[in-house]
Motif scaffolding. Structure first.
Motif, PDB file in Angstrom:
ATOM      1  N   ASN A 210       0.890  -0.972  -0.098  1.00  0.00           N
ATOM      2  CA  ASN A 210      -0.017  -0.014  -0.169  1.00  0.00           C
ATOM      3  C   ASN A 210       0.795   1.098  -0.119  1.00  0.00           C
ATOM      4  N   GLY A 211       1.892   1.360  -0.950  1.00  0.00           N
ATOM      5  CA  GLY A 211       2.756   2.311  -1.068  1.00  0.00           C
ATOM      6  C   GLY A 211       3.573   2.845   0.021  1.00  0.00           C
ATOM      7  N   THR A 212       3.951   1.791   1.007  1.00  0.00           N
ATOM      8  CA  THR A 212       4.824   2.263   2.138  1.00  0.00           C
ATOM      9  C   THR A 212       6.065   1.565   2.090  1.00  0.00           C
ATOM     10  N   PHE A 213       6.662   0.769   1.028  1.00  0.00           N
ATOM     11  CA  PHE A 213       7.806   0.306   1.055  1.00  0.00           C
ATOM     12  C   PHE A 213       9.072   1.206   0.678  1.00  0.00           C
ATOM     13  N   MET A 214       8.615   2.186  -0.213  1.00  0.00           N
ATOM     14  CA  MET A 214       9.622   3.119  -0.910  1.00  0.00           C
ATOM     15  C   MET A 214      10.322   3.757   0.487  1.00  0.00           C
ATOM     16  N   GLY A 217      12.861   1.877   4.682  1.00  0.00           N
ATOM     17  CA  GLY A 217      14.016   1.717   5.289  1.00  0.00           C
ATOM     18  C   GLY A 217      14.469   3.017   6.006  1.00  0.00           C
ATOM     19  N   THR A 218      14.198   4.175   5.240  1.00  0.00           N
ATOM     20  CA  THR A 218      14.615   5.632   5.829  1.00  0.00           C
ATOM     21  C   THR A 218      13.856   5.861   7.027  1.00  0.00           C
ATOM     22  N   GLU A 219      12.479   5.362   7.236  1.00  0.00           N
ATOM     23  CA  GLU A 219      11.857   5.539   8.322  1.00  0.00           C
ATOM     24  C   GLU A 219      12.267   4.685   9.518  1.00  0.00           C
ATOM     25  N   VAL A 220      12.632   3.575   9.193  1.00  0.00           N
ATOM     26  CA  VAL A 220      13.465   2.504  10.108  1.00  0.00           C
ATOM     27  C   VAL A 220      14.685   3.211  10.830  1.00  0.00           C
ATOM     28  N   LEU A 221      15.545   3.976   9.699  1.00  0.00           N
ATOM     29  CA  LEU A 221      16.523   4.454  10.271  1.00  0.00           C
ATOM     30  C   LEU A 221      16.400   5.729  11.099  1.00  0.00           C
ATOM     31  N   GLN A 222      15.382   6.516  10.818  1.00  0.00           N
ATOM     32  CA  GLN A 222      15.177   7.559  11.633  1.00  0.00           C
ATOM     33  C   GLN A 222      14.500   6.905  12.912  1.00  0.00           C
ATOM     34  N   PHE A 223      13.790   6.153  12.941  1.00  0.00           N
ATOM     35  CA  PHE A 223      13.230   5.575  14.447  1.00  0.00           C
ATOM     36  C   PHE A 223      14.208   5.142  15.224  1.00  0.00           C
ATOM     37  N   ILE A 224      15.493   4.530  14.855  1.00  0.00           N
ATOM     38  CA  ILE A 224      16.432   4.189  15.462  1.00  0.00           C
ATOM     39  C   ILE A 224      17.328   5.098  16.153  1.00  0.00           C
ATOM     40  N   ASN A 271       8.082 -11.004   8.523  1.00  0.00           N
ATOM     41  CA  ASN A 271       7.814 -10.150   7.401  1.00  0.00           C
ATOM     42  C   ASN A 271       8.501  -8.853   7.586  1.00  0.00           C
ATOM     43  N   GLU A 272       8.504  -8.205   8.898  1.00  0.00           N
ATOM     44  CA  GLU A 272       9.012  -6.952   9.023  1.00  0.00           C
ATOM     45  C   GLU A 272      10.686  -6.867   8.983  1.00  0.00           C
ATOM     46  N   LYS A 273      10.961  -7.878   9.212  1.00  0.00           N
ATOM     47  CA  LYS A 273      12.763  -8.166   9.086  1.00  0.00           C
ATOM     48  C   LYS A 273      13.113  -8.616   7.662  1.00  0.00           C
ATOM     49  N   ILE A 274      12.336  -9.245   7.099  1.00  0.00           N
ATOM     50  CA  ILE A 274      12.461  -9.613   5.572  1.00  0.00           C
ATOM     51  C   ILE A 274      12.400  -8.400   4.823  1.00  0.00           C
ATOM     52  N   TYR A 275      11.414  -7.554   4.980  1.00  0.00           N
ATOM     53  CA  TYR A 275      11.203  -6.326   3.918  1.00  0.00           C
ATOM     54  C   TYR A 275      12.255  -5.537   4.193  1.00  0.00           C
ATOM     55  N   ILE A 276      12.829  -5.396   5.564  1.00  0.00           N
ATOM     56  CA  ILE A 276      13.786  -4.258   5.563  1.00  0.00           C
ATOM     57  C   ILE A 276      15.136  -4.778   4.785  1.00  0.00           C
TER      58      ILE A 276
END
Length: 394
Positions: A210-214, A217-224, A271-276
């Protein structure tokens, strides 16, 4: 079947191949697509279907009005939902879990049904990354395997026999000079497919999620890097671990009864680990594929690049001698010579180019001896096409 046994079934994609046994018909980046990337997708597909890792993929807690196995099956085959407005809040006081809490009918809901299709999508995408290699393998038809038989890598025959095979190979190159451009077109076309394949798969995953993949990764890095008290985990937003599900049924009086359930999606931990991993890997692969595409364009358009490759990579000849050879051949001939260099020892390859240069630089092409026919070459270079398809690099 154990997870280890299932994973070992796709180990053939990354197995080491030696020049003694197999012919190299592509480059490292090309192999990264159909060996490494296809393996990553297939292994991920196996992991998300291995229930013994996480137990049941979904477990729902209802009010007891609906049997557990019924509500589990219903919520798995239909959908669950979460409430974006409840993602932020103090757990255990404002919200029970991120994305869950009291809501009004007009509140926005995010529906989740992708988890049913994850294994199928992973398998399909793994096939997509293998298709360009399959096309090239059938286009190539075992040519490199055939013409390097006996002089490839460490599989070198005795000196007299090697010399004879080498002479026949040189004569074959001379008599088919300027006839390999179609061969080169097939290879470069498949490289273009590899390049397009990366971006196509990124688009497929983005649409699937649903348009969240692009931006995942950047959101995960910001979250950290954010303050722990004020951050919202983007992995939980996209792959929620607890969701709601609503089941309707008729009561004893015929009225419609509504049963709410909380569903634990244990599969989303994987799933969350696979897609990151996919997010970072596809970006790396996109960069490598872009480099490979520009490298191929440079080979096609700039003869000077071909000279540099022969001089520096294969350590052949003097600049003037290499330049003379490059002027005699076309891009298809060069690609054939390039693959020969990948499959032969440096010594044998140097001898082949030296003698080829001498024959090309002396007299006209009409004065060269007639090459053996294809039928004559067959007994020397294994001709069984069915065998070649099996022996050429899979």
């Amino acid at each position: 079947m154990s997870v280890l046994a299932m994973v070992s079934s796709v180990a053939g994609f990354v197995k080491v191949r030696y020049l003694l046994d197999k012919a190299v018909i592509d480059n490292f980046i090309f192999r990264t697509h159909y060996r490494v990337t296809t393996t990553i997708f297939f292994v991920s597909c196996i992991l998300v279907t291995a229930n013994n890792l996480i137990g049941e993929p979904i477990n729902c807690i209802a009010d007891g009005g609906v049997p557990e196995h019924v509500i589990n099956t219903f919520c798995w085959i239909t959908y669950t939902f979460s409430i974006p407005g409840k993602m932020v809040g103090h757990l255990n006081s404002h919200v029970a879990h991120p994305g869950l809490g009291p809501y009004a009918p007009e509140d926005e809901k995010t529906y989740h049904s992708y988890y049913q299709w994850v294994p199928f999508m992973l398998f399909f995408q793994g096939i997509l990354f293998y298709v360009p290699h399959w096309i090239w393998k059938n286009w190539e038809e075992g040519k490199i395997r055939m013409i390097t038989d006996g002089i490839r890598g460490s599989a070198i025959a005795t000196s007299p026999e090697r010399k004879e095979r080498q002479q026949r190979l040189i004569q074959y190159i001379i008599d088919t000079l300027h006839m390999h451009n179609n061969y080169a077109f097939g290879y470069f076309f498949c490289e273009l497919l590899n390049f397009l394949n990366v971006f196509l798969n990124m688009f497929i995953i983005d649409t699937f999620l649903n348009g969240t993949f692009m931006t995942y990764g950047t959101e995960v890095l910001q979250f950290i890097s954010m303050n722990q008290e004020n951050r919202t985990d983007p992995m939980i937003e996209i792959f929620p671990r607890v969701t709601k599900c609503t089941f309707h049924k008729f009561g004893p009086s015929g009225s419609i009864q509504t049963h709410d359930a909380l569903c634990v999606l244990a599969l989303n931990i994987l799933n969350e680990k696979i897609y990151i991993v996919f997010w970072f890997w596809l970006i790396i692969l996109a960069v490598l594929s872009t480099f490979a595409l520009f490298y191929s364009l440079a080979l096609i358009m700039l003869p000077a690049i071909r000279e540099i490759i022969l001089v520096r990579r294969f350590r052949f000849g003097t600049p003037s001698g290499v330049s003379a050879l490059i002027n005699k051949i076309e891009i298809g001939d060069f690609l054939l010579l390039h693959f020969l260099g990948q499959n032969m020892s440096m010594l044998c390859y140097g001898e082949l180019l030296d003698e080829l240069s001498n024959k090309l630089h002396i007299g006209s092409m009409s004065n060269t001896p007639t090459a053996p026919s294809t039928m004559e070459l067959n007994p020397i270079y294994a001709s069984d096409k069915h065998k070649l398809h099996k022996e050429t690099e899979a």
